[in-house]
Design a protein around this motif. Structure first.
Motif, PDB file in Angstrom:
ATOM      1  N   ALA A 183      35.619  67.009 -46.637  1.00 38.56           N
ATOM      2  CA  ALA A 183      36.579  65.982 -47.054  1.00 38.56           C
ATOM      3  C   ALA A 183      37.443  66.429 -48.219  1.00 38.56           C
ATOM      4  O   ALA A 183      38.361  65.719 -48.621  1.00 38.56           O
ATOM      5  CB  ALA A 183      35.831  64.710 -47.435  1.00 38.56           C
ATOM      6  N   ALA A 184      37.164  67.609 -48.768  1.00 43.79           N
ATOM      7  CA  ALA A 184      37.875  68.018 -49.983  1.00 43.79           C
ATOM      8  C   ALA A 184      39.274  68.523 -49.664  1.00 43.79           C
ATOM      9  O   ALA A 184      39.560  68.941 -48.551  1.00 43.79           O
ATOM     10  CB  ALA A 184      37.092  69.122 -50.680  1.00 43.79           C
ATOM     11  N   ASP A 185      40.138  68.457 -50.689  1.00 44.47           N
ATOM     12  CA  ASP A 185      41.432  69.125 -50.614  1.00 44.47           C
ATOM     13  C   ASP A 185      41.165  70.573 -51.029  1.00 44.47           C
ATOM     14  O   ASP A 185      41.021  70.879 -52.205  1.00 44.47           O
ATOM     15  CB  ASP A 185      42.416  68.453 -51.575  1.00 44.47           C
ATOM     16  N   VAL A 233      43.118  72.862 -53.859  1.00 47.11           N
ATOM     17  CA  VAL A 233      42.993  72.318 -55.213  1.00 47.11           C
ATOM     18  C   VAL A 233      41.547  72.433 -55.689  1.00 47.11           C
ATOM     19  O   VAL A 233      41.270  72.781 -56.833  1.00 47.11           O
ATOM     20  CB  VAL A 233      43.468  70.850 -55.246  1.00 47.11           C
ATOM     21  N   VAL A 241      43.370  69.135 -67.211  1.00 47.65           N
ATOM     22  CA  VAL A 241      43.925  68.879 -65.881  1.00 47.65           C
ATOM     23  C   VAL A 241      42.988  69.454 -64.815  1.00 47.65           C
ATOM     24  O   VAL A 241      42.843  68.882 -63.731  1.00 47.65           O
ATOM     25  CB  VAL A 241      45.341  69.473 -65.759  1.00 47.65           C
ATOM     26  N   LEU A 296      40.459  66.941 -63.892  1.00 50.31           N
ATOM     27  CA  LEU A 296      41.017  65.895 -63.030  1.00 50.31           C
ATOM     28  C   LEU A 296      41.194  66.404 -61.608  1.00 50.31           C
ATOM     29  O   LEU A 296      40.888  65.703 -60.634  1.00 50.31           O
ATOM     30  CB  LEU A 296      42.378  65.436 -63.566  1.00 50.31           C
ATOM     31  N   MET A 297      41.690  67.649 -61.476  1.00 48.45           N
ATOM     32  CA  MET A 297      41.878  68.232 -60.146  1.00 48.45           C
ATOM     33  C   MET A 297      40.536  68.318 -59.425  1.00 48.45           C
ATOM     34  O   MET A 297      40.444  67.992 -58.237  1.00 48.45           O
ATOM     35  CB  MET A 297      42.487  69.629 -60.272  1.00 48.45           C
ATOM     36  N   TRP A 328      39.393  64.719 -58.325  1.00 49.06           N
ATOM     37  CA  TRP A 328      40.155  64.123 -57.234  1.00 49.06           C
ATOM     38  C   TRP A 328      39.938  64.888 -55.930  1.00 49.06           C
ATOM     39  O   TRP A 328      39.725  64.294 -54.871  1.00 49.06           O
ATOM     40  CB  TRP A 328      41.648  64.095 -57.577  1.00 49.06           C
ATOM     41  N   SER A 329      39.973  66.227 -56.000  1.00 45.37           N
ATOM     42  CA  SER A 329      39.999  67.012 -54.759  1.00 45.37           C
ATOM     43  C   SER A 329      38.643  67.057 -54.074  1.00 45.37           C
ATOM     44  O   SER A 329      38.555  67.462 -52.920  1.00 45.37           O
ATOM     45  CB  SER A 329      40.469  68.433 -55.060  1.00 45.37           C
ATOM     46  N   SER A 330      37.557  66.626 -54.771  1.00 44.78           N
ATOM     47  CA  SER A 330      36.240  66.715 -54.157  1.00 44.78           C
ATOM     48  C   SER A 330      36.081  65.759 -52.971  1.00 44.78           C
ATOM     49  O   SER A 330      35.237  65.978 -52.112  1.00 44.78           O
ATOM     50  CB  SER A 330      35.158  66.389 -55.185  1.00 44.78           C
ATOM     51  N   GLY A 331      36.875  64.692 -52.936  1.00 39.04           N
ATOM     52  CA  GLY A 331      36.736  63.727 -51.862  1.00 39.04           C
ATOM     53  C   GLY A 331      35.412  62.993 -51.945  1.00 39.04           C
ATOM     54  O   GLY A 331      34.771  62.727 -50.940  1.00 39.04           O
ATOM     55  N   LEU A 349      35.446  61.013 -58.204  1.00 39.81           N
ATOM     56  CA  LEU A 349      36.692  60.321 -58.538  1.00 39.81           C
ATOM     57  C   LEU A 349      36.491  59.403 -59.745  1.00 39.81           C
ATOM     58  O   LEU A 349      37.297  59.386 -60.675  1.00 39.81           O
ATOM     59  CB  LEU A 349      37.183  59.521 -57.337  1.00 39.81           C
ATOM     60  N   ALA A 370      36.263  61.496 -62.771  1.00 40.00           N
ATOM     61  CA  ALA A 370      37.555  62.025 -63.192  1.00 40.00           C
ATOM     62  C   ALA A 370      38.383  60.947 -63.878  1.00 40.00           C
ATOM     63  O   ALA A 370      39.084  61.216 -64.851  1.00 40.00           O
ATOM     64  CB  ALA A 370      38.308  62.577 -61.988  1.00 40.00           C
ATOM     65  N   MET A 416      45.084  58.052 -59.527  1.00 44.19           N
ATOM     66  CA  MET A 416      43.682  57.860 -59.159  1.00 44.19           C
ATOM     67  C   MET A 416      43.292  56.390 -59.231  1.00 44.19           C
ATOM     68  O   MET A 416      42.499  55.912 -58.431  1.00 44.19           O
ATOM     69  CB  MET A 416      42.781  58.648 -60.111  1.00 44.19           C
ATOM     70  N   ILE A 449      43.548  61.906 -50.036  1.00 45.87           N
ATOM     71  CA  ILE A 449      43.599  63.342 -49.797  1.00 45.87           C
ATOM     72  C   ILE A 449      44.290  63.554 -48.464  1.00 45.87           C
ATOM     73  O   ILE A 449      43.980  62.876 -47.486  1.00 45.87           O
ATOM     74  CB  ILE A 449      42.170  63.921 -49.791  1.00 45.87           C
TER      75      ILE A 449
END
Lengths: 320, 177
Positions: free
Chosen positions: A72-74, A77, A123, A126-127, A130-133, A138, A141, B75, B81
């Motif tokens: 699920a991750a981006d 990033v 940053v 934060l990346m 967010w990107s962990s999905g 989240l 972060a 957020m 995503i």
């Protein structure tokens, strides 16, 4: 010309070496000091003598682990995020002087440089979150962003106070302008800096973003292996950077007996003292709740930092 | 071409390209991250031009605070995503924004070309001391007015967000009828 190149390369290699060694020293100190404060022994076996090689063993363990990227991750990033924190603290360490001539690079506005690049490191957190999905990542972060935004302000204000007192933005210049009188005059600023720096590093008691009992490991929940180790390294490198910075700003850096020969050692010792205090705080205090955390920043630190700025301004005008 | 020119071209191209990517990407959070790249590259431009303090303050304020704030807001509200099309703008809006961008570029280019022409001007006013003398001497009133404007905007935002629900409902129904 070739001399210059050799010097630049040498300085860069030394900074890299310090970046890889000093965080490990602080980490090992934390293992042992925290253990003895809690009536334990801490690591005893790795390396033979009092477990000195514990963190080396940890590093080998992290390197062997599988590098997992969640579906699920981006992905891009997610992979990039750990690098940001590491690079930011490496760049910050490069400008901190250990002696009048011992530094990675002499930047005229070294103080702003150090605060600005550590800001970029946040940053990365934060990346990662967010990107962990992942919902825990989240939430972590978001907590981390809220915390970093509110503690950035008192940190910068207290740094501004040191800069005004010295009349310089260069770290070497500030350490040169230091007098013992600063220990009293700049005390509120130093306290604000220490507390805000601990919060910026997300260390106990300001570790709500990575609170294990609430959000697993916050932004780092999904990370494994080397990438997780990079976040840990960034945290301890952050302690080193902030401690050395405060040592240069508030304790006069290399000022001390025999500072002609042993200046760098004084800076390291003073920095180590602040690192010990940061470790001590972790052992002494429970975690602050999210609202208490914001309250400390906006109702405690910001007014104190503004007061310090006023005191500094009065002092500078009166003595000028 | 000097080394400075080469470096300036490199950071300039990175800055323009990432700025373009930040408005064209369909990933919401990627847009904010590209904005960060653009701002870092912009700091690089200032650095190459010798304005060290401006570059560092740009880094401190815009990358360290503004982008973090933007990411935080994303957020808090919605940051899926992957690609999302629900926030796409209409074609008319895109065309209007392109015209506006072209007009701004033309205006800036016209001012710069008519003002400087082909004469190369040596930039040397970037030192911290010169900058602070200018800022707190010549430009102190515009500077203070700007901060006053920002405070007014902040108070306004607070007032809007603290409006009682009834008042909001009334304005909304007023607009609807």
């Amino acid at each position: 010309m070739s001399h210059d190149v050799v010097e630049v390369v040498l300085r860069a290699v030394c900074v890299l070496a310090a970046f890889l060694v000093l965080p490990l020293v602080v980490g090992q100190t934390e293992h042992k000091v925290m253990a003895h404060m809690q009536g334990r022994l801490g690591p005893m076996y790795p390396g033979g003598f009092h477990g000195w090689a514990q963190l080396v063993a940890d590093g080998v363990k992290f390197a062997q682990k599988e590098d997992i990227v969640p579906i699920a991750a981006d992905k891009r990033v997610f992979r990039l995020a750990p690098a940001l924190g590491i690079v930011a603290y490496l760049l910050a360490l490069a400008v901190i002087p250990l002696d009048a001539h011992v530094f990675g690079a002499n930047v005229d506005d070294g103080l702003i440089w150090a605060i600005a690049v550590t800001g970029i490191g946040t940053v990365g957190t934060l990346m990662a979150g967010w990107s962990s999905g992942n919902k825990y990542a989240l939430i972590g972060a978001m907590r981390s962003a809220a915390q970093l935004l509110s503690y950035e302000l008192p940190l910068i204000l207290s740094c501004a106070s040191f800069a005004i007192a010295a009349g310089s933005l260069s770290l070497v210049g500030i350490a040169h302008a230091w007098t013992p009188w600063w220990l009293l005059w700049q005390l509120p600023g130093a306290i604000v800096f220490l507390v805000a720096a601990t919060a910026e590093l997300q260390r106990v008691p300001f570790d709500a973003p990575v609170a294990d009992s609430e959000v697993v490991m916050g932004p780092y929940t999904e990370y494994t292996g080397l990438r997780f180790a990079f976040f840990l390294l960034a945290e301890y490198a952050g302690i080193v950077v902030m401690s050395l910075l405060l040592a240069v700003l508030y304790l006069g850096g290399w000022t001390g007996p025999f500072d002609g020969y042993l200046g760098w050692l004084w800076t390291l010792l003073k920095g180590f003292l602040f690192a010990l205090i940061i470790i001590w705080m972790r052992v002494s205090w429970p975690r602050l709740r999210e609202d208490q955390l914001q309250r400390v920043a906006w109702l405690g630190l910001v007014p104190l930092a503004l007061l310090q700025l006023a005191i500094t301004a009065v002092g500078v005008v009166l003595t000028a | 071409m000097t080394t400075h020119d080469v470096f300036f071209t490199i950071v300039g191209v990175i800055c323009a390209a990432s700025a373009l990517l930040s408005v064209t990407t369909k990933h919401l959070v990627h847009a904010a991250l590209w904005l960060m790249v653009a701002l870092v590259a912009l700091s690089g431009c200032y650095l190459v031009l010798g304005a060290e303090l401006v570059a560092l303050v740009n880094l401190l304020i815009y990358v360290g605070a503004i982008v973090v704030l933007v990411l935080f807001a994303l957020m808090l509200t919605r940051a899926p995503i992957g690609r999302s099309h629900e926030h796409d703008t209409s074609l008319a809006q895109r065309a209007a924004s392109m015209v506006l961008c072209a007009a701004t570029t033309a205006l800036l280019a016209a001012v710069l070309i008519s003002g400087l022409g082909n004469n190369a001007v040596r930039v040397s006013a970037g030192s911290t001391h010169t900058l602070s003398v200018q800022l707190f001497g010549t430009w102190v009133w515009p500077f203070e007015m700007l901060s006053l404007l920002l405070v007014a905007a902040l108070v306004g935002a607070l007032a809007v967000s603290r409006l009682p629900n009834a008042a909001i409902a009334r304005t909304e129904s007023g607009e609807g009828s």
